[in-house]
Design an enzyme around this catalytic site. Structure first.
Site, PDB file in Angstrom:
ATOM      1  NE  ARG A 151     -11.239 -10.661  -6.858  1.00  0.00           N
ATOM      2  CZ  ARG A 151     -12.464 -10.497  -6.365  1.00  0.00           C
ATOM      3  NH1 ARG A 151     -12.545  -9.284  -5.831  1.00  0.00           N
ATOM      4  NH2 ARG A 151     -13.446 -11.404  -6.370  1.00  0.00           N
ATOM      5  CB  ILE A 152      -5.943  -4.218  -4.496  1.00  0.00           C
ATOM      6  CG1 ILE A 152      -6.895  -4.257  -5.856  1.00  0.00           C
ATOM      7  CG2 ILE A 152      -4.674  -3.258  -4.285  1.00  0.00           C
ATOM      8  CD1 ILE A 152      -7.400  -3.029  -6.252  1.00  0.00           C
ATOM      9  CB  CYS A 231      -4.046   2.986  -4.431  1.00  0.00           C
ATOM     10  SG  CYS A 231      -2.465   3.816  -4.768  1.00  0.00           S
ATOM     11  NE  ARG A 233     -13.944   4.388  -6.399  1.00  0.00           N
ATOM     12  CZ  ARG A 233     -13.093   3.600  -7.242  1.00  0.00           C
ATOM     13  NH1 ARG A 233     -11.764   3.462  -7.115  1.00  0.00           N
ATOM     14  NH2 ARG A 233     -13.665   2.910  -8.276  1.00  0.00           N
ATOM     15  CG  ASP A 257      -4.455   6.329  -8.179  1.00  0.00           C
ATOM     16  OD1 ASP A 257      -3.737   6.904  -8.984  1.00  0.00           O
ATOM     17  OD2 ASP A 257      -4.903   5.462  -8.617  1.00  0.00           O
ATOM     18  CD  GLU A 263     -10.738  16.368 -14.104  1.00  0.00           C
ATOM     19  OE1 GLU A 263     -12.017  15.582 -14.578  1.00  0.00           O
ATOM     20  OE2 GLU A 263     -10.347  17.079 -14.209  1.00  0.00           O
ATOM     21  CG  HIS A 281      -8.633   7.141 -10.225  1.00  0.00           C
ATOM     22  ND1 HIS A 281     -10.036   7.093 -10.348  1.00  0.00           N
ATOM     23  CD2 HIS A 281      -8.531   5.552  -9.997  1.00  0.00           C
ATOM     24  CE1 HIS A 281     -10.580   5.833  -9.899  1.00  0.00           C
ATOM     25  NE2 HIS A 281      -9.827   5.153  -9.973  1.00  0.00           N
TER      26      HIS A 281
HETATM   27  N1  NAD Z   1      -6.996   3.269  -7.795  1.00  0.00           N
HETATM   28  C1  NAD Z   1      -7.382   2.595  -8.733  1.00  0.00           C
HETATM   29  O1  NAD Z   1      -7.471   2.616  -9.926  1.00  0.00           O
HETATM   30  C2  NAD Z   1      -8.319   1.446  -8.099  1.00  0.00           C
HETATM   31  C3  NAD Z   1      -8.338   0.313  -8.961  1.00  0.00           C
HETATM   32  C4  NAD Z   1      -9.119  -0.871  -8.452  1.00  0.00           C
HETATM   33  C5  NAD Z   1      -9.807  -0.696  -7.168  1.00  0.00           C
HETATM   34  N2  NAD Z   1      -9.828   0.402  -6.399  1.00  0.00           N
HETATM   35  C6  NAD Z   1     -10.380   0.414  -5.215  1.00  0.00           C
HETATM   36  O2  NAD Z   1      -9.839  -0.572  -4.382  1.00  0.00           O
HETATM   37  C7  NAD Z   1     -10.805  -1.277  -3.527  1.00  0.00           C
HETATM   38  C8  NAD Z   1     -10.319  -2.578  -3.350  1.00  0.00           C
HETATM   39  O3  NAD Z   1     -10.216  -3.372  -4.497  1.00  0.00           O
HETATM   40  P1  NAD Z   1     -10.101  -4.799  -4.607  1.00  0.00           P
HETATM   41  O4  NAD Z   1     -10.261  -5.450  -5.855  1.00  0.00           O
HETATM   42  O5  NAD Z   1      -9.183  -5.338  -3.545  1.00  0.00           O
HETATM   43  O6  NAD Z   1     -11.617  -5.491  -3.765  1.00  0.00           O
HETATM   44  P2  NAD Z   1     -11.833  -6.546  -2.887  1.00  0.00           P
HETATM   45  O7  NAD Z   1     -13.407  -6.535  -2.726  1.00  0.00           O
HETATM   46  O8  NAD Z   1     -11.289  -7.905  -3.492  1.00  0.00           O
HETATM   47  O9  NAD Z   1     -11.336  -6.377  -1.640  1.00  0.00           O
HETATM   48  C9  NAD Z   1     -11.950  -5.151  -0.749  1.00  0.00           C
HETATM   49  C10 NAD Z   1     -11.586  -5.589   0.725  1.00  0.00           C
HETATM   50  O10 NAD Z   1     -12.022  -4.942   1.676  1.00  0.00           O
HETATM   51  C11 NAD Z   1     -12.500  -5.378   2.854  1.00  0.00           C
HETATM   52  N3  NAD Z   1     -13.450  -4.414   3.407  1.00  0.00           N
HETATM   53  C12 NAD Z   1     -14.668  -4.175   3.251  1.00  0.00           C
HETATM   54  N4  NAD Z   1     -14.952  -3.425   4.105  1.00  0.00           N
HETATM   55  C13 NAD Z   1     -14.013  -2.888   5.171  1.00  0.00           C
HETATM   56  C14 NAD Z   1     -13.951  -2.042   6.086  1.00  0.00           C
HETATM   57  N5  NAD Z   1     -14.806  -1.240   6.544  1.00  0.00           N
HETATM   58  N6  NAD Z   1     -12.351  -2.231   6.752  1.00  0.00           N
HETATM   59  C15 NAD Z   1     -11.636  -2.858   6.450  1.00  0.00           C
HETATM   60  N7  NAD Z   1     -11.628  -3.764   5.259  1.00  0.00           N
HETATM   61  C16 NAD Z   1     -12.799  -3.844   4.565  1.00  0.00           C
HETATM   62  C17 NAD Z   1     -13.322  -6.625   2.162  1.00  0.00           C
HETATM   63  O11 NAD Z   1     -13.448  -7.600   3.316  1.00  0.00           O
HETATM   64  C18 NAD Z   1     -12.338  -6.806   1.202  1.00  0.00           C
HETATM   65  O12 NAD Z   1     -11.561  -8.069   1.576  1.00  0.00           O
HETATM   66  C19 NAD Z   1     -12.132  -1.225  -4.601  1.00  0.00           C
HETATM   67  O13 NAD Z   1     -13.287  -1.043  -3.947  1.00  0.00           O
HETATM   68  C20 NAD Z   1     -12.187   0.073  -5.180  1.00  0.00           C
HETATM   69  O14 NAD Z   1     -12.463   1.157  -4.699  1.00  0.00           O
HETATM   70  C21 NAD Z   1      -9.007   1.271  -6.974  1.00  0.00           C
END
Ligand code: NAD
Length: 327
Positions: A151-152, A231, A233, A257, A263, A281
């Protein structure tokens, strides 16, 4: 129902819990400081927290626990396998914050490519000559390599396209046809993407496969002009290796981020690393996303407490547990 929260959710989310629910806000992510309150808790809502902090032990001490809620999509702070084994759904909020995180990621790309942070700090010190630092470049025409096209990652890709960047993607869970179908260059190998792109942006969950996915050997192969953004983990980029790569000029800049241990504490060498921009974050902390995450998380937790199989959970297999399947 009793809800324990590591931190309160926003007012809109709290307002959904006004039907006599008992609420305990720990103001702390460390379970040692709310373990006692978990004994009769029905729900635990976890805000930003270090990896695996909500362990099997925490869940086993909470004999009435029906649900764990995460105000976000990353669930590395919870031992999801243990929760599934115990029949406890881990509610997540997909779609609630992707735009916020994507805009934050683009902001970091723009700030780095315009040397914005150093320019402001130096100008405030009276160093007008920082305008000649020769670190600025245009993103137009450069290649963005997105690792993780979920998604992101997809929102980031679309924003990059919008400012005239070329986009390449690596995601082992998507086929070549799927990535090319989105209009992006396909990479079957993350290392090759990192070698060839000008801007690398990471959007994957923290898993054993992604932990330390970017370390010394990857930095050595990147372009000296490359910038990298994380951004997603902390721990996906090796922090010590990143500091070395930045301070030695192996890469041109980075945006973070997220950090190992959550922290960023005073004295952390990241605070003084060259050409690094960072935020606490806060990528998903826009007014809009905070409300989306809190309301979606609370609604999901309430539904699970009422016995509903809420669809947005970290591991849908949890509903095969005898508690849910009735077997
Ligand atoms: N900074 C923040 O505040 C913040 C906020 C939201 C999410 N996040 C992080 O962003 C990550 C992604 O969020 P999202 O909503 O896009 O999740 P999502 O599940 O929609 O997308 C994650 C993508 O990563 C892919 N993936 C999994 N393992 C992989 C690998 N080894 N190599 C390459 N791609 C791989 C998956 O196939 C998927 O398409 C979350 O897991 C979360 O840790 C951070």
């Amino acid at each position: 129902m009793k809800y324990v929260m590591t931190e309160a959710v926003c007012a809109e989310g709290m307002a959904l819990l006004d039907n006599g629910e008992q609420i305990y806000v720990a103001h702390d992510a460390n379970p040692a400081n709310y373990q006692e309150e978990m004994k009769d808790a029905d729900a635990l809502i976890v805000r930003a927290a270090p990896a695996k902090i909500v362990s099997r032990e925490v869940m086993e001490h909470a004999s009435q626990l029906k649900v764990i809620g995460r105000t976000g999509v990353g669930y590395d702070s919870v031992d999801v396998a243990a929760a599934t084994a115990l029949g406890i759904p881990v509610v997540i909020t997909p779609g609630a914050n992707n735009r916020a995180v994507a805009e934050h990621t683009l902001t970091m790309m723009l700030a780095l490519s315009k040397n914005l942070v150093e320019a402001q700090v130096e100008t405030a010190k009276g160093n007008w000559a920082v305008r000649d630092a020769h670190k600025q470049f245009e993103l137009y025409g450069k290649k963005a390599g997105i690792i993780g096209l979920g998604r992101i990652g997809r929102d980031v890709a679309s924003l990059c396209t919008g400012i005239g960047m070329k986009v390449a993607g690596y995601d082992p869970f998507l086929t070549k046809e799927q990535i090319e179908g989105m209009g992006y260059e396909y990479f079957a190998d993350a290392e090759q993407l990192m070698e060839q792109c000008d801007v690398i942006s990471i959007h994957v969950p923290l898993t054993p496969e992604t932990e330390n996915m970017v370390r010394k050997e990857q930095f050595q192969k990147m372009k000296k002009t490359a910038i990298i953004i994380n951004c997603s983990r902390g721990g996906i980029i090796n922090e010590a290796d990143l500091i070395e790569a930045l301070n030695s000029g192996e890469i041109a800049g980075a945006g973070l981020d997220v950090f190992v241990g959550e922290e960023l504490k005073p004295g952390n060498p990241l605070l003084t690393a060259q050409n690094l921009v960072f935020s606490p974050h806060s990528a998903a902390q826009t007014r809009e996303a905070v409300i989306n995450m809190a309301t979606m998380c609370v609604n999901g937790c309430k539904a699970v407490c009422q016995g509903e199989k809420w669809p947005y959970v970290a591991d849908p297999k949890v509903y095969e547990h005898p508690k849910w399947s009735g077997k």
